[in-house]
Enzyme design. Structure first.
Site, PDB file in Angstrom:
ATOM      1  N   LYS A   1       0.043   4.302  -0.299  1.00  0.00           N
ATOM      2  CA  LYS A   1      -0.590   5.505   0.274  1.00  0.00           C
ATOM      3  C   LYS A   1      -0.359   6.704  -0.651  1.00  0.00           C
ATOM      4  CE  LYS A   1      -0.054   3.313   4.705  1.00  0.00           C
ATOM      5  NZ  LYS A   1      -0.034   3.430   6.163  1.00  0.00           N
TER       6      LYS A   1
ATOM      7  N   ASN B   1       0.866  -1.180   0.000  1.00  0.00           N
ATOM      8  CA  ASN B   1       0.000   0.000   0.000  1.00  0.00           C
ATOM      9  C   ASN B   1       0.904   1.231   0.000  1.00  0.00           C
ATOM     10  OD1 ASN B   1      -1.760   2.075   0.538  1.00  0.00           O
ATOM     11  ND2 ASN B   1      -2.261   1.405   2.616  1.00  0.00           N
TER      12      ASN B   1
ATOM     13  N   GLU C   1      -6.871   4.590   7.788  1.00  0.00           N
ATOM     14  CA  GLU C   1      -6.704   6.027   7.516  1.00  0.00           C
ATOM     15  C   GLU C   1      -7.971   6.594   6.870  1.00  0.00           C
ATOM     16  OE1 GLU C   1      -2.963   5.675   5.432  1.00  0.00           O
ATOM     17  OE2 GLU C   1      -2.058   4.985   7.302  1.00  0.00           O
TER      18      GLU C   1
ATOM     19  N   HIS D   1      -9.540   1.074   4.815  1.00  0.00           N
ATOM     20  CA  HIS D   1      -8.247   1.254   5.492  1.00  0.00           C
ATOM     21  C   HIS D   1      -8.447   2.179   6.695  1.00  0.00           C
ATOM     22  CE1 HIS D   1      -4.164   2.558   6.314  1.00  0.00           C
ATOM     23  NE2 HIS D   1      -3.769   1.462   5.696  1.00  0.00           N
TER      24      HIS D   1
ATOM     25  N   GLY E   1       2.391   2.084  10.600  1.00  0.00           N
ATOM     26  CA  GLY E   1       3.328   3.190  10.444  1.00  0.00           C
ATOM     27  C   GLY E   1       4.047   3.563  11.730  1.00  0.00           C
TER      28      GLY E   1
ATOM     29  N   GLU F   1      -5.438  -5.118  10.335  1.00  0.00           N
ATOM     30  CA  GLU F   1      -4.404  -4.101  10.545  1.00  0.00           C
ATOM     31  C   GLU F   1      -4.696  -3.353  11.847  1.00  0.00           C
ATOM     32  OE1 GLU F   1      -2.372  -2.826   6.602  1.00  0.00           O
ATOM     33  OE2 GLU F   1      -4.151  -1.623   6.904  1.00  0.00           O
TER      34      GLU F   1
ATOM     35  N   SER G   1       3.359  -2.334  10.172  1.00  0.00           N
ATOM     36  CA  SER G   1       4.808  -2.374  10.372  1.00  0.00           C
ATOM     37  C   SER G   1       5.441  -3.717  10.013  1.00  0.00           C
ATOM     38  CB  SER G   1       5.170  -1.966  11.804  1.00  0.00           C
ATOM     39  OG  SER G   1       4.740  -0.635  12.053  1.00  0.00           O
TER      40      SER G   1
HETATM   41  P1  PGA Z   1       2.832   0.127   7.536  1.00  0.00           P
HETATM   42  O1  PGA Z   1       1.388   0.381   6.841  1.00  0.00           O
HETATM   43  O2  PGA Z   1       3.354  -1.172   6.964  1.00  0.00           O
HETATM   44  O3  PGA Z   1       3.646   1.298   7.146  1.00  0.00           O
HETATM   45  O4  PGA Z   1       2.586   0.018   8.999  1.00  0.00           O
HETATM   46  C1  PGA Z   1       0.492  -0.671   6.626  1.00  0.00           C
HETATM   47  C2  PGA Z   1      -0.778  -0.141   6.016  1.00  0.00           C
HETATM   48  O5  PGA Z   1      -1.192   0.969   6.333  1.00  0.00           O
HETATM   49  O6  PGA Z   1      -1.414  -0.840   5.193  1.00  0.00           O
END
Ligand code: PGA
Length: 255
Positions: free
Chosen positions: A11, A9, A102, A100, A178, A172, A217
């Site tokens: 983003k 992803n 976010e 997601h 992140g 997630e 992560s």
């Molecule tokens: P990350 O993001 O691997 O940077 O934690 C995962 C995601 O948001 O799908």
């Protein structure tokens, strides 16, 4: 046997030059792996930012599937700034991320919205990856499973199960996205088990086949142990998916 998946992803990151470099490095890594080496065995999937979808489709190796990070539930209309599942299908983009964290936290996406988007994706023949996950406060309050099941059931109650013939669920935990803080393999497996059990309550056969991804992560160091868990069929990778060596190393940890 479920074929594992490693999804990146991106983003709101990337540029034309980033894509060119990533595509050429990834093609090199895949060619280097050789046809039967088994070095990169999982299905690969990349979710670039919307303006880069068509470029990614034309530049990335054909065995890498491409998906959008979001859709609107309607087919078309006066929805400035949005894109529909039908547009994705028309462009040969076969996948979409839905729900997601976010989108939920920053753009007010509700469980009802995610259900409508999953339905829209199925209507257009686009496979959805439904993201679910609890916040740190919800986990500390002992409500992780309750929250994740509410997110999952809100979609299943409205959209049914048909979309899971190709679609997937990504667990997630919000606190791991992140942050560099990963769920332990036990924590991740526990929640994946909860998700698969909930699916089995509706259709045992489907539940045994559906791929469940872990995200939060994931990196080359923790991937193998996470992916070694019985109900973890791959990863949804954010930060590490922007670095081709890390993305390939994570894919190798699955294969
Ligand atoms: P990350 O993001 O691997 O940077 O934690 C995962 C995601 O948001 O799908």
């Amino acid at each position: 046997m479920r074929v594992s998946v490693v999804a990146g992803n991106w983003k709101m990151h990337g540029s034309v030059s980033f894509l060119e470099e990533f595509a050429s490095d990834l093609a090199g890594a895949l060619a280097h792996a050789g046809p039967n080496s088994g070095s990169v065995a999982p299905e690969l999937l990349i979710f670039p930012a919307a303006p880069h979808l068509a470029l990614a489709r034309s530049m990335l190796p054909p065995e890498v599937a491409i998906g959008a990070q979001n859709i609107h539930a309607e087919t078309q209309g006066a929805f400035t700034g949005e894109l529909s599942a039908e547009m994705l299908d028309d462009m040969g983009i076969g996948w979409v991320l839905v729900g997601h964290s976010e989108r939920r936290a920053l753009f007010g996406e509700t469980n009802a919205d995610t259900a409508a988007k999953v339905q829209a994706a199925e209507r257009a023949g686009v496979a959805a990856v439904l993201c679910v996950g609890e916040t740190i406060d919800e986990r500390r309050a002992g409500r992780a499973a309750e929250v994740v099941l509410a997110q999952l059931n809100a979609v299943l109650d409205v959209a049914g199960l048909g979309w899971l013939e190709r679609g997937m669920v990504a667990y997630e935990p919000v606190w791991a996205i992140g942050t560099g803080e990963t769920a332990t393999p036990d924590q991740a497996q526990e929640m994946h088990g909860v998700i698969r059990q909930a699916l089995a309550g509706r259709d045992a056969d489907l539940a045994s086949k559906v791929r469940l991804l872990y995200g939060g992560s994931v990196n080359p160091e923790n991937a193998a142990e996470l992916f070694g868990q019985v109900d973890i069929d791959g990863g949804l990778v954010g930060g590490a998916a922007l670095v081709v060596e890390k993305f390939v190393a994570i894919a190798r940890a699955v294969g």
